[in-house]
Design a protein around this motif. Structure first.
Motif, PDB file in Angstrom:
ATOM      1  N   ILE A  22       0.866  -1.181   0.000  1.00  0.00           N
ATOM      2  CA  ILE A  22       0.000   0.000   0.000  1.00  0.00           C
ATOM      3  C   ILE A  22       0.904   1.232   0.000  1.00  0.00           C
ATOM      4  CG2 ILE A  22      -1.772   1.283   1.265  1.00  0.00           C
ATOM      5  CD1 ILE A  22      -2.681  -1.372   2.477  1.00  0.00           C
ATOM      6  N   SER A  23       0.645   2.169  -0.901  1.00  0.00           N
ATOM      7  CA  SER A  23       1.487   3.350  -1.057  1.00  0.00           C
ATOM      8  C   SER A  23       0.652   4.613  -0.936  1.00  0.00           C
ATOM      9  CB  SER A  23       2.186   3.342  -2.424  1.00  0.00           C
ATOM     10  OG  SER A  23       2.970   2.183  -2.605  1.00  0.00           O
ATOM     11  N   ALA A  24       1.249   5.633  -0.319  1.00  0.00           N
ATOM     12  CA  ALA A  24       0.638   6.959  -0.234  1.00  0.00           C
ATOM     13  C   ALA A  24       1.672   7.985  -0.682  1.00  0.00           C
ATOM     14  CB  ALA A  24       0.174   7.251   1.184  1.00  0.00           C
ATOM     15  N   ASN A  25       1.287   8.846  -1.641  1.00  0.00           N
ATOM     16  CA  ASN A  25       2.183   9.868  -2.190  1.00  0.00           C
ATOM     17  C   ASN A  25       1.565  11.248  -2.079  1.00  0.00           C
ATOM     18  OD1 ASN A  25       3.899   8.270  -5.022  1.00  0.00           O
ATOM     19  ND2 ASN A  25       3.669   7.622  -2.911  1.00  0.00           N
ATOM     20  N   VAL A  26       2.401  12.233  -1.829  1.00  0.00           N
ATOM     21  CA  VAL A  26       2.018  13.630  -1.964  1.00  0.00           C
ATOM     22  C   VAL A  26       2.983  14.268  -2.951  1.00  0.00           C
ATOM     23  CG1 VAL A  26       1.700  15.858  -0.830  1.00  0.00           C
ATOM     24  CG2 VAL A  26       1.153  13.747   0.403  1.00  0.00           C
ATOM     25  N   VAL A  27       2.429  14.863  -4.013  1.00  0.00           N
ATOM     26  CA  VAL A  27       3.226  15.520  -5.042  1.00  0.00           C
ATOM     27  C   VAL A  27       2.885  17.006  -5.043  1.00  0.00           C
ATOM     28  CG1 VAL A  27       3.834  15.601  -7.485  1.00  0.00           C
ATOM     29  CG2 VAL A  27       3.197  13.419  -6.437  1.00  0.00           C
ATOM     30  N   ARG A  28       3.887  17.836  -4.869  1.00  0.00           N
ATOM     31  CA  ARG A  28       3.701  19.291  -4.929  1.00  0.00           C
ATOM     32  C   ARG A  28       4.384  19.820  -6.182  1.00  0.00           C
ATOM     33  NH1 ARG A  28       1.950  23.669  -5.480  1.00  0.00           N
ATOM     34  NH2 ARG A  28       2.123  25.443  -4.063  1.00  0.00           N
ATOM     35  N   VAL A  29       3.574  20.342  -7.106  1.00  0.00           N
ATOM     36  CA  VAL A  29       4.133  20.968  -8.305  1.00  0.00           C
ATOM     37  C   VAL A  29       4.644  22.348  -7.893  1.00  0.00           C
ATOM     38  CG1 VAL A  29       3.692  21.728 -10.660  1.00  0.00           C
ATOM     39  CG2 VAL A  29       2.555  19.670  -9.780  1.00  0.00           C
ATOM     40  N   LEU A  30       5.953  22.495  -7.840  1.00  0.00           N
ATOM     41  CA  LEU A  30       6.554  23.723  -7.330  1.00  0.00           C
ATOM     42  C   LEU A  30       6.546  24.844  -8.354  1.00  0.00           C
ATOM     43  CD1 LEU A  30       9.687  22.161  -5.577  1.00  0.00           C
ATOM     44  CD2 LEU A  30       7.517  22.831  -4.517  1.00  0.00           C
ATOM     45  N   ARG A  31       6.660  24.473  -9.633  1.00  0.00           N
ATOM     46  CA  ARG A  31       6.798  25.512 -10.657  1.00  0.00           C
ATOM     47  C   ARG A  31       6.387  24.972 -12.013  1.00  0.00           C
ATOM     48  NH1 ARG A  31      12.671  27.998 -12.501  1.00  0.00           N
ATOM     49  NH2 ARG A  31      11.918  29.540 -14.014  1.00  0.00           N
TER      50      ARG A  31
END
Length: 427
Positions: A396-405
């Protein structure tokens, strides 16, 4: 499907018990003098053709002497994602990211085969190849398979620390039909071949082809410590357009684009659009990885040159760097013959023995698809991942992706935050 695994386990146990029972019986008869030593050896030799079953990594049947084997496998990945953006209303959703069935194995000791079919998304054959390994130290592979480019790209889809590969993966044509020669040693690997267009790609003109090669070297590989160096290169002549009828000309079209490390989303935030009048393209990749026990670092850079019939050469690039740490202490296995990291195998599976394995990972990645008059845009992301590997088959995987630019292109300044979860079954 729910009845398949229990049946496989039961069959494995039955075959294994029968095999051990035969071995014990023959040995007991020989010790008591019921059969002679010559008869014992003859009967033991006949046992080489008996089947042995295993469920350690999928369901596998093999002959006792190892001359032939057959393994059934599946990969199922269910994703759920939510997107938070101040600029664009991005649709949350879920998808069956991958749904694959595979058949692989060996025959006559020196031959290896694999067939895999994707039933979700872009359906079709992923792998279909045959390999010959008798010409030591070389292996010849022919069929549809992964081209030797990129440490992250060559790692199995079920084993990478993040749900999706980094932004520079947009430059990689993963699988294609081809012929490859490979070799490896105690701390190195080298592979190179010629490849056509991926199976299923529509071809209006003469089919494109490319030369691809990669080498990896581990100057340090002992005691849970690793230093990995890698280099790969591609020279490709894309499929010609049907309208290209000038003698000697090979006018082609290429396109690079990338989703923001989340596949549920339909939009690409960076996209070159179709680049026409392409003569050839070159891609170079460099790799570095370091490991100390449960801690690992990995970085890659990709550099692309698009040669055009008219106009200047276009230059694109991308890079990624990541750090991963296994909270429960397991080291990420390293496969020397392929120069990639394998998946974590818990020291104690979830259940009566323990809680499985937990690992954390953080990554920065960037891609620049703007050059000359092509304004594909620049994107830079930061991601974190938490993986719970219950056992070698379940994760089981949990990801947070923040597009910085996001700079340039049609999605200029659209910088969402992405929350996503995956449930994975891999046999």
């Amino acid at each position: 499907m729910r009845h398949l695994l229990p049946a496989a386990v039961a069959l494995s146990a039955l075959v294994s018990c029968a095999a051990h029972a035969k071995d014990d019986l023959l040995e007991a008869l020989a010790q008591k003098g019921v059969i002679s030593l010559e008869e014992y050896e003859r009967l033991k030799a006949q046992r080489k053709s008996d089947l042995v079953a295993s469920t350690d990594d999928g369901f596998r049947l093999s002959t006792a002497d190892g001359t032939a084997s057959m393994q059934l496998g599946t990969l199922q990945q269910l994703d759920v994602a939510s997107y938070q953006s101040d600029q664009t209303d991005l649709a949350d959703g879920s998808e069956l990211r991958r749904s694959r069935l595979s058949l692989s194995g060996t025959f006559l000791k020196d031959w290896q085969y694999r067939f895999e079919h994707e039933f979700s998304g872009t359906t079709g054959v992923t792998d279909a190849y045959l390999a010959y390994a008798a010409l030591k130290p070389f292996t010849i592979t022919v069929g549809q398979f992964k081209q030797p480019f990129g440490m992250e790209a060559l790692a199995a889809d079920k084993n990478i620390p993040f749900m999706e590969r980094s932004l520079p993966f947009a430059f990689v044509t993963t699988r294609a039909p081809g012929l490859m020669l490979g070799s490896s040693g105690p701390n190195w690997s080298a592979n190179g071949g010629v490849f056509g267009e991926p199976v299923g790609n529509a071809q209006a003109g003469d089919e494109g082809y490319g030369l691809v090669a990669r080498a990896s070297y581990a100057p340090l590989l002992s005691g849970g410590r690793l230093i990995h160096l890698g280099f790969a290169g591609v020279l490709r002549y894309p499929t010609a357009e049907s309208s290209s009828n000038t003698a000697g000309a090979r006018s082609s079209t290429v396109r690079f684009r990338s989703k923001p490390e989340s596949n549920v989303l339909a939009q690409r935030l960076v996209d070159t659009g179709e680049i026409r009048g392409v003569d050839s393209l070159r891609i170079e990749g460099i790799e570095l990885a370091v490991q100390q026990g449960a801690l690992s670092l990995q970085a890659e850079g990709h550099f692309v040159q698009v040669q055009r019939e008219t106009g200047s050469t276009l230059n694109f690039n991308g890079w990624c760097a990541q750090i991963a740490f296994t909270l429960t202490g397991e080291a990420r296995p390293y496969k020397v013959d392929k120069g990639v990291f394998d998946g974590i195998r818990p020291a104690h599976n979830f259940g009566r023995d323990g809680w499985g394995a937990f690992d954390l990972a953080a990554r920065m990645s960037a891609i620049d698809l703007s050059s000359d008059a092509v304004n594909g845009g620049l994107e830079r992301n930061a991601s974190i991942a938490l993986n719970w590997t219950l056992n070698p088959q379940l994760r089981i995987s949990a990801n947070v992706v923040r597009v910085l630019r996001v700079e340039g292109g049609a999605s200029h300044a659209d910088e969402p935050t992405i929350y996503q979860v995956r449930m994975q079954l891999a046999l």
